[in-house]
Design an enzyme around this catalytic site. Sequence first.
Site, short mmCIF file in Angstrom:
data_model
loop_
_atom_site.label_atom_id
_atom_site.label_comp_id
_atom_site.label_asym_id
_atom_site.label_seq_id
_atom_site.Cartn_x
_atom_site.Cartn_y
_atom_site.Cartn_z
N CYS A 124 0.84 -1.19 0.00
CA CYS A 124 0.00 0.00 0.00
C CYS A 124 0.88 1.24 0.00
CB CYS A 124 -0.89 0.01 1.23
SG CYS A 124 -2.05 -1.35 1.16
N TYR A 178 -5.90 -12.83 -3.84
CA TYR A 178 -5.42 -12.36 -2.53
C TYR A 178 -6.16 -13.06 -1.39
CZ TYR A 178 -3.97 -8.69 0.86
OH TYR A 178 -3.45 -7.98 1.90
N HIS A 209 -3.26 -11.47 5.01
CA HIS A 209 -3.28 -10.29 5.90
C HIS A 209 -4.62 -10.07 6.57
CE1 HIS A 209 0.10 -8.83 3.07
NE2 HIS A 209 0.63 -9.32 4.18
N ASP A 232 2.83 -9.18 9.62
CA ASP A 232 3.66 -9.34 8.43
C ASP A 232 4.64 -8.18 8.28
OD1 ASP A 232 4.15 -11.20 6.42
OD2 ASP A 232 3.21 -9.94 4.91
#
Length: 694
Positions: A31, A172, A175, A267
């Site tokens: 991001c 995806y 997370h 993470d």
Amino acid sequence: MRRDPRYDVLFEPVRIGPVVARNRFFQVPHCNGMGYRDPTALAAMRAVKAEGGWAVVCTEEVEIHPSAEITPFIELRLWDDRDIPAVARIAEAVHAHGALAGIELCDNGLNAPNHYSRMVPRGPSSLPIITFTADPVQARAMDKQDIADLRRRHRRAVRRAIEAGFDLVYVYAAHNLGILEHFLSRRYNHRSDEYGGSLENRVRLLREVIEDAKEEAGDAAAIAVRLSVGQFLGEGELTREEVEGVVEMLAELPDLWDFCLAGWEMDSRTSRFAEEGAQEEYLRGLRQRTTRPVVGVGRYTSPDAMVRLVREGLVDCIGAARPSIADPFLPRKIEEGRIEEIRECIGCNICVSGDFTMAPIRCTQNAAMGEEWRRGWHPERIRPKQSEARVLVVGAGPAGLECALWLGRRGHSVTLAEAGRDLGGRVLRESRLPGLSAWIRVRDWREGRLAQMPEVEIFRESRLEAGDVLEFGAAHVVLATGSRWRRDGVARFHTLPIPIEEAAGILTPDDLMEGKRPEGGPVLLYDDDHFYMGGVLAELLVREGFQVALVTPANEVSSWTRNTLEQHAIQARLLELGVELVTGRAVAAIAAEEVELVCIHTGRRSRREAASVVLVTARLPEDRLLRDLEARQAEWADRGVDTVTAIGDAEAPATIAHAVYAGRRFAEELGARMDRDAVPFRRELPELLPWQPR
Ligand code: ADP
Ligand code: SF4
């Protein structure tokens, strides 16, 4: 120069389904706070990574449909065909430098409050939305129609991604941010149909979406799967056995596996809480379960560690987000045998704070990050000087070091004067505090580069006064003299000094960093700064055996560190260490052995015993030199002094990243004609559609 043959293995090509990565350096999706608002700035940022030698450069998560969007966060979108040009620009920019372009498609599922679209969120089960802000919104349990919708939308997004030119398309499931992961665990999947219950059932949706993506992509793009292989979410999370089961069930289906941890805060742990390579133990034993290439991250900046990782068979590609932010040219530097030039990530997560504050990404180590297009900055290059002007930089903290470095790179003759024996200013002091040792890299990289630069002369143990500066007679004087912590209680709650008895034992962070310690009795640490310093000093003192209470007007300790993904870890550590946490209280007055507190909600007063009080409040700029020079402005012209400018903490105390940025900005702008009223950077504006007012 050529690379060390020891690192040859890192430059082997890797086949990923129908495409080939030119080496093993893989910038995983990350991001950046730019997303759909700043698409060209984003494309320029990714392009610089490709230029720096990464074989694969990925986007951040890309929302596939407004039914699962994560406003207020600013990510990319592929909601419909109108979004294609913005993401296509990224693929094109990455291709221009010979890298593969990857895109991370995402349905945010339980993580989508849909504040913008106002569509009803969906999840595997009827559960509250799990955003960081605990939005008062619930998801409805998806029915078969919803599942069909999701699969169709994902398929369309794959088609659009390929149309936009991407070579690698991510499915995806990581997370704790996407619906496919939410379906995987019993924590969120309470279904009794064929999508819930057994692991095989919970994997079904992920399998179907991968199959759809493969079919849609054909040979036009590779399909990657990002999976959390260690979850730290609480009850019902995926067990290790289940993780291995998922990988085994889907082993050959994707063209590439990207393994990471959930949630994001695990993470992307900071160096305060995790060493380089902390994820390795979760990677072990997985690559053997697939013949597909595997990517894993671990904040790796050392090529030796990368080689070991490949040799040990843990990964095929070295995944990196933060190391590629701190140094977009990391692969090229290894390739060209310039290891010592690698600007190593310090693990501070200021980059993450950009995303959390919906502002363009920034980096403590790389001031050009996010500014590649906005301001035309480059992480490796700067335009040549426009004059022969000599520059004197006073103070060798992060601002002064950065400023001297880039002025030198422009070709200016620079003198850097530092009062202390060692360079580094606040990073030198702060890197000695618990957990912050990696921060010295801010100093080390700059000191190392400056040592190679004949344009910059460094004087240590040279505290300059106004007379010295005028005598030196440089055309431009940069004051990077830093700041001092206040000892009068002024910060956010109190903006006027609080009553403090003369006999009270007051210490500031500067005192503690200089080696002073509280005398006797319990210590009360008052944190009205809210970033890391209060928590770090509480940790320092309690580890040294002091009895410590941390008092803060906030409702949690180190509250701004939510933006660096650290808040929970800090609060947990302080509790484990036995620091007493007193929230929602401000210090109102300090006597010799006693402190008066005020409840920020009710205004009620209470008293506590405290032999010493550590005030982690505001800071004051070290601007005495500036004031003295201003007072002697009449002498400047005769001495050849044209400008005197305070930068960094000496101008306005802020983060280390701000100080580095200020140094770079001065160097960039020296000699440029600046319109003080113009917007000082480029930006994009929304396209206006026709509108007929009624
Ligand atoms: P910043 O974060 O803005 O870079 P720092 O506090 O880290 O600021 O660094 C300021 C540096 O300036 C410190 O190393 C300090 O020793 C040095 N310094 C402050 N005043 C003077 C001075 N008058 N002459 C030379 N060095 C100075
Ligand atoms: Fe690393 Fe900090 Fe830069 Fe992020 S901001 S890339 S953690 S140095």
